[in-house]
Design an enzyme around this catalytic site. Structure first.
Site, short mmCIF file in Angstrom:
data_model
loop_
_atom_site.label_atom_id
_atom_site.label_comp_id
_atom_site.label_asym_id
_atom_site.label_seq_id
_atom_site.Cartn_x
_atom_site.Cartn_y
_atom_site.Cartn_z
N HIS A 351 -35.84 22.47 36.66
CA HIS A 351 -35.64 22.18 35.25
C HIS A 351 -35.07 20.78 35.03
O HIS A 351 -34.54 20.15 35.96
CB HIS A 351 -34.70 23.21 34.62
CG HIS A 351 -33.34 23.22 35.28
ND1 HIS A 351 -32.35 22.30 35.02
CD2 HIS A 351 -32.84 24.05 36.24
CE1 HIS A 351 -31.29 22.55 35.76
NE2 HIS A 351 -31.56 23.61 36.52
N GLU A 427 -31.16 31.28 38.91
CA GLU A 427 -30.25 30.63 39.86
C GLU A 427 -29.25 31.64 40.40
O GLU A 427 -29.03 32.72 39.83
CB GLU A 427 -29.53 29.47 39.16
CG GLU A 427 -28.55 28.68 40.02
CD GLU A 427 -29.20 28.10 41.27
OE1 GLU A 427 -29.41 28.87 42.24
OE2 GLU A 427 -29.47 26.90 41.29
#
Length: 547
Positions: A351, A427
């Site tokens: 990202h 994550e």
């Protein structure tokens, strides 16, 4: 140097390999194609053909190259069987019947190609771009000739001979006539053995993925030695001319079953460098850079020089001195078979930046779930533009966290795709370390940090997720996505630790390798997964699209 051919063979149909390519400098732009007919048993080039097409798209040029190659093969022996090898996944999948042909410019060309030989006599195989150098060179020669206002033309043939040589020349003349029928005047066909060796013409701009050095530390690439017979490249030497505006390292020519490692590793960071972000900075890379744009509804599969794979028996080797790869399987231990089909290719996008990224703070799935910063949104726009130019992504899957969903939404909107959410891509949960810098964690929780750095089973303070648990979660998501997207190229928008885990598992590397990779925000990496269970790292930490 290859001969002009051996003439018709009586008593048994011949087997040919056709390698074809086409490209456009602009898409659409000045375009051309090239094709070569090879003897399947020896790999000997029999006939070459090329043509400058004027202004058309990449896909039209690729189909025109296929059509000319098939016509040349038919002229040599109408009863032959033909195996077509191209680095255009779009053409291979459409001609194999697995993808529909929707574009109006493609339908008549595909119909003509399908009608050259009777049904069942032609098979198709996708090969990496590095394995299609012969046809690529011819296509570029045709485009270069067109840029000079000239026709592509081969050197004058030698004096006519009688006997077998005369029969071979007659074969070639027939192939010339057939390949050029219905084509523009700029096309020419030549027996491969009559071409004079010379430097490779500058290659066209096209969108194919290329390996790049990792950013943020010294990079090192490794590639296993390629047998000399497989490394030979017709008249092109061992280094391939650049196929995109930015430079790339030379690639060894490969037999279809061979895979050459292009793994680029980042600096081996010290343990203290773990803060670079086991959550924010510990994972990402690339290589979807520069593949030709495919049809909007069916983007072509990712092309890259393939990474080294586990030793296997069988393979394909080139006939000594032929300058081309033989199609027949021979004993070549150490390389995989060429017929495993298209892999599932995961393009791994980290990202864009959040406010925590430049501060190097732990940012996992158990913290504040920050959104992209202004810099991160700009990075997402840039990666979206780069992937749109390449035209290879067929689906977009993202982690459920805000920063990945935002990045994926920008890219998907540019590509005209929907975003699927996969929880397995989130994550690691860093527990009480969320939002802290590495130095702050070292000061507050020294024992827990030391244990975490020493063992993948250790969890961050406060009930966070261990790297072992993250690895199991990512592996399960990987298996699910490989099954769902077999043979397709998918963009996975994720985070540092999951992306590093994809790479670690593909390489069979130990858990501590997670601390030895540098992954930049909005970087690209790519891993391919094959039907035999093998995986190859094709790209790592590419950020050229951000410049």
């Amino acid at each position: 140097m290859a001969s002009a051919g051996t003439g018709p063979v009586t008593g048994a149909a011949r087997e040919f390999v056709v390698e074809a390519d086409g490209g456009s400098r602009g898409n659409p732009g000045p375009a051309g194609y090239g094709a070569v007919v090879l003897d399947a048993a020896t790999g000997e080039p029999l006939v070459e053909t090329a043509e400058y097409l004027g202004v058309v798209t990449n896909n039209v040029a690729e189909y025109r190259g296929l059509l000319a190659g098939l016509r040349a093969a038919y002229a040599l022996d109408p009863s032959a069987t033909v195996h077509v090898r191209m680095d255009s996944k779009l053409v291979v999948e459409q001609m194999s019947g697995r993808w529909k042909i929707k574009h109006p410019d493609m339908k008549p060309l595909a119909a003509q190609a399908a009608g050259v030989f009777p049904p069942g006599r032609v098979t198709y195989e996708w090969i990496p771009r590095a394995s299609n150098k012969h046809a690529d060179r011819l296509a570029n020669e045709a485009m270069d000739a067109g840029a000079r206002g000239e026709q592509w033309s081969p050197p004058a043939p030698p004096a006519r001979e009688t006997g077998a040589a005369g029969a071979a020349e007659a074969d070639v003349r027939a192939a010339r006539s057939a390949a050029s029928s219905g084509a523009g005047a700029a096309e020419a066909v030549v027996p491969a053995g009559e071409r004079a060796a010379g430097p490779v013409a500058p290659t066209r701009e096209r969108a194919a993925p290329e390996a790049a050095a990792a950013h943020g530390g010294p990079a090192s690439g490794s590639a296993p030695a390629v047998p000399a017979s497989a490394a030979a490249s017709s008249g092109a030497g061992t280094a391939e001319a650049a196929k995109s505006p930015r430079p790339r390292s030379a690639e060894p020519a490969q037999a279809p079953g061979e895979r050459v490692s292009e793994v680029t590793q980042g600096s081996a960071g010290q343990a203290g460098k773990a803060a670079q972000a086991p959550g924010e900075r510990v994972a990402e890379a690339d290589q979807a850079s520069g593949e030709r744009v495919a049809e909007a509804d069916q983007a072509s599969g990712e092309r890259v020089a393939e990474a080294a794979r586990a030793p296997r028996a069988g393979g394909v080797t080139a006939a000594p001195g032929s300058g081309a790869r033989a199609a027949g399987k021979t004993a070549a231990p150490g390389w995989g078979p060429p017929d495993m089909g298209a892999p599932a290719t995961f393009v791994l996008l980290r990202h864009g930046e959040t406010p925590l990224t430049p501060q190097k703070r732990f940012s996992g799935s158990g913290g504040s779930d920050p959104s992209l910063s202004a810099v991160g949104r700009e990075q997402a726009e840039k990666v979206a533009e780069g992937l749109a130019r390449r035209g290879t992504i067929q689906a977009v899957v993202a982690s459920p966290l805000a920063r990945t969903r935002e990045t994926a939404a920008v890219v998907a909107a540019r590509l005209g795709l929907e975003v699927e959410i996969e929880d397995g891509l989130r994550e690691t949960d860093f527990g009480a370390w969320e939002g802290l810098t590495f130095a702050e964690v070292r000061e507050r929780y020294p024992d827990d940090l030391n244990a975490w750095l020493a063992s993948p089973d250790a969890r961050p303070t406060g009930g966070g997720e261990s790297f072992a648990a993250t690895g199991a979660r990512v592996a399960a998501a990987r298996d699910k996505l490989v099954a769902a997207y077999a043979g397709r190229t998918v963009l996975l928008v994720s985070h540092v630790t999951p992306i590093k885990t994809f790479i670690r598992l593909a390489l069979g590397a130990p858990p501590e390798s997670l601390f030895r990779m540098e992954l930049s925000a909005a970087s690209l990496s790519a891993v391919a997964y094959y039907a035999d269970g093998g995986a190859s790292l094709r790209l790592f930490n590419e950020t050229s699209h951000l410049r």
